[in-house]
Write a protein that holds these residues in place. Sequence first.
Motif, PDB file in Angstrom:
ATOM      1  N   ILE A   1      -1.836 -66.764  23.577  1.00  0.00           N
ATOM      2  CA  ILE A   1      -3.278 -66.939  23.756  1.00  0.00           C
ATOM      3  C   ILE A   1      -4.019 -66.338  22.575  1.00  0.00           C
ATOM      4  N   GLU A   2      -3.604 -65.141  22.186  1.00  0.00           N
ATOM      5  CA  GLU A   2      -4.242 -64.462  21.059  1.00  0.00           C
ATOM      6  C   GLU A   2      -4.131 -65.282  19.789  1.00  0.00           C
ATOM      7  N   ALA A   3      -2.999 -65.963  19.660  1.00  0.00           N
ATOM      8  CA  ALA A   3      -2.788 -66.755  18.449  1.00  0.00           C
ATOM      9  C   ALA A   3      -3.422 -68.133  18.554  1.00  0.00           C
ATOM     10  N   GLY A   4      -4.066 -68.400  19.672  1.00  0.00           N
ATOM     11  CA  GLY A   4      -4.727 -69.688  19.839  1.00  0.00           C
ATOM     12  C   GLY A   4      -3.778 -70.811  20.189  1.00  0.00           C
ATOM     13  N   GLU A   5      -2.508 -70.456  20.461  1.00  0.00           N
ATOM     14  CA  GLU A   5      -1.545 -71.521  20.783  1.00  0.00           C
ATOM     15  C   GLU A   5      -1.530 -71.727  22.288  1.00  0.00           C
TER      16      GLU A   5
ATOM     17  N   VAL B   1      -0.816 -62.322  14.139  1.00  0.00           N
ATOM     18  CA  VAL B   1      -0.721 -63.709  14.602  1.00  0.00           C
ATOM     19  C   VAL B   1      -0.714 -64.730  13.452  1.00  0.00           C
TER      20      VAL B   1
ATOM     21  N   SER C   1      -9.206 -64.200  18.641  1.00  0.00           N
ATOM     22  CA  SER C   1      -9.230 -65.584  19.128  1.00  0.00           C
ATOM     23  C   SER C   1     -10.103 -65.726  20.370  1.00  0.00           C
TER      24      SER C   1
ATOM     25  N   LEU D   1      -7.191 -71.369  14.595  1.00  0.00           N
ATOM     26  CA  LEU D   1      -7.758 -71.950  15.802  1.00  0.00           C
ATOM     27  C   LEU D   1      -8.403 -73.299  15.520  1.00  0.00           C
TER      28      LEU D   1
ATOM     29  N   LEU E   1       0.396 -63.128  23.815  1.00  0.00           N
ATOM     30  CA  LEU E   1       0.402 -63.295  22.366  1.00  0.00           C
ATOM     31  C   LEU E   1       0.023 -64.723  21.978  1.00  0.00           C
TER      32      LEU E   1
ATOM     33  N   MET F   1       4.537 -72.234  14.580  1.00  0.00           N
ATOM     34  CA  MET F   1       4.378 -71.574  15.883  1.00  0.00           C
ATOM     35  C   MET F   1       4.834 -70.121  15.816  1.00  0.00           C
ATOM     36  N   LEU F   2       4.033 -69.305  16.406  1.00  0.00           N
ATOM     37  CA  LEU F   2       4.331 -67.880  16.356  1.00  0.00           C
ATOM     38  C   LEU F   2       5.578 -67.544  17.165  1.00  0.00           C
TER      39      LEU F   2
ATOM     40  N   LYS G   1       9.242 -58.553  19.039  1.00  0.00           N
ATOM     41  CA  LYS G   1      10.026 -59.787  18.974  1.00  0.00           C
ATOM     42  C   LYS G   1      11.503 -59.490  19.033  1.00  0.00           C
TER      43      LYS G   1
ATOM     44  N   GLU H   1      -5.763 -75.852  15.403  1.00  0.00           N
ATOM     45  CA  GLU H   1      -5.213 -76.167  16.722  1.00  0.00           C
ATOM     46  C   GLU H   1      -6.192 -76.987  17.541  1.00  0.00           C
TER      47      GLU H   1
END
Lengths: 217, 231, 301
Positions: free
Chosen positions: A182-186, C44, C188, C211, A180, A1-2, A168, C214
């Motif tokens: 969202i950008e990382a797909g998390e 990321v 993404s 992605l 961030l 996880m980022l 950070k 995930e």
Amino acid sequence: MLITMEELPGIIMRSIMISGTATLLSTAWSLPLTIKLSLSKHPLKESLMGILNSLVGFPTVLVGLLLYLVFSSSGPLGMLRLIYTPQAIIIGEALLITPLMMSLLYEVVCRSVSVYWELAISLGASKRRATWFVMEQTLPELMIVLLMSFSRAIGELGVALLVGGNIKGFTRVITTSIALAIEAGEFDLAVFLGMVLLTMMILLATTVRLLRAWLEK
Amino acid sequence: MVREIVLKDIWFSYIKKKYVLRGVNIKLRRGLTLVVGPNASGKTTLLKVASCIYMPDQGRVLVDGVSYWDMPDEEKERVRRNIVYVHESPILIRGSVLDNIMAGLLLRGIDRRVAEKKALVLLERWHMRHLMMKRRSELSRGEQQLVCIIRALLLSPDFMFLDEPLAHLDLRNRRLIVELIRDIKRDRAVVVASNNPHPLLDDADHAILIQNGVVVGRNTHEVKDLLVEAW
Amino acid sequence: MKRLSIALATAMIIVSLVLSYLSLSLTPKAKVVIRVSTTTSLYVTGLLDHLAEELKKRYPEVEVVFISVGSGAALELAAKGDVDVVMVHAPSLEKKYIERGVIVNGAIFAYNYFVLVGPSEDPARVKGLEDIVEAFKRIYQAGELGHSCFVSRGDMSGTHVRELMIWNMTGLNPKGRLWYVESGTGMSKTLMLADNLKAYTLSDIGTFLKLKKEGVLKNLVMLVSRGSLLINVYSIHLVNPSRYEVNKEYARRWMEFILSDDGQELIASYGKDKYGVALFNPAKGRSEELKKMWNLLSEGG
């Protein structure tokens, strides 16, 4: 996880401190200005209020960009070395919420402050007593104004991202963390953070309401 | 002790240059003075200027011959303790009726227990004891109005300004207020603004007619006759 | 009333100053802070935070912080003098800033591949092609026939710049065509959009794998991942110390670390445990070829 769970308490504390300070800072100039404006007899008073009202919805990214250009090392205030610091976000958010705060305060001042001030004066109170009286009577309304302004500050993204840099452990706040994630797909993390923010705001709003009811005694 | 309030050449505006009072010259003294005029004629503004709440744009407010707005702050305070203005729309604070009645005294720094005693006396006198512990949300508008007037009375000022005291009152309360005004006008100045002064016409010692911010009639008899005719 | 509001205002300003000082203390205390602007797609993956942590073990007084934006913005931040180091993957843009004297001492530190992804049905029939230019041509035709769409980043990022270069080489211009969608957002979001539209898009391998893992992308699969034109070259540049006030000494140490054997080893192994395959290839040992690639790409944009 980022963004790890260990980072989370720091992110939350930082968000509260930054946006809380921004709210206080904005009140410092918004309150006297609003009082001055409401007492003024200037013919352009209403138009000025109109402009302030319309600035409430000003896009945060634009405010963020303008502030970045000002605070950037190559900008006019670059020598203050404020870029990418929490202080820059504080100033930025304070400026961002000023139209909102002044618009809300104006209503409170016109409706309540002037009314209670007049009452106190008409009952023969000294200026000092009258001022305390006004504060006492309008406190619940003022708290609501502070609460709404704080919500706007803590929930905004544009300013925090552009002048803070989402660094950070330094300028990462809840909203920039969500962006961030969202950008990382998390997405799960993003939703979780959103829920944290929402819960915080609900708790705060409820506390203010309860306080208000208690004050009504 | 305030005996006389004189408004000399008063001009007042809320927004610059849009005058609500134009060149007003009046003298207020002991007894009942009626300030009569149609809606938006400037009655409320006149009372607020005369009771030293609003500072005029031009002109002077003379309290026993001395200009109020040129006085030092302590002097101003002393004068204000002898003048009370009661708003047309009742303004009540948080708390019970008793808290409200006492508010004026408390704002002047009087001890709470002393204030309570005095308040209770008045509540008895005007048959309002049953309302004592009620909150502002539980009162009718007429009752709220009554509370405000009693609150002012408790301060025993030399000058009482009442803005539309009879509006929104039922018959019983109206009679109560008229009786109250008749009673108090004997040892102080009571200035009542109204656009329907009928019940008080006979008791009025002075009458002023105002229209569009200009005083158009200050001869009491003339004004009275005019008003009687209108009804 | 006025005096009180001034007193209140002063009180609030004092409280604000105290609070903001306190919020400073929530931040790590470091003697030196190196600011690196980089692209979001690189950030990321988590590689940079990982490398920064390792650096801290060697130089505990240094804090490396990252500001992740698009490649264009990352270089622009350098031009404004707000960062000490730039790490991006857009050779043609980098070249412009080198020429302007904004960044110096550039070196390639890693590479991987862009991938062409698209719907598993593959209406343009590009799967397994070795020639990306040919693949793009087919996508263009499929678009014109209304069989599929292409989503572009449209944001001057490294990925976008590469995509434009390939279109250039096809001799076709997709701009304005109905099937060519410009998302103007990060990788993404672009992939998500492509997934929704069942469209083709060019992506960096890191974001796509992340992605996909995930479970965010239901319809997209990798279709073309070979060919020198898909090489994604990551470079690190120092912001010109003779023009801007930067932390010359430590910025250099960061760069040296990245290019050192240790650094390159870390890069080579990153991602293996999470994705089964390393996300990056170290530049070490192939710097000549990569330099040639960089030169080629910097002209082509």
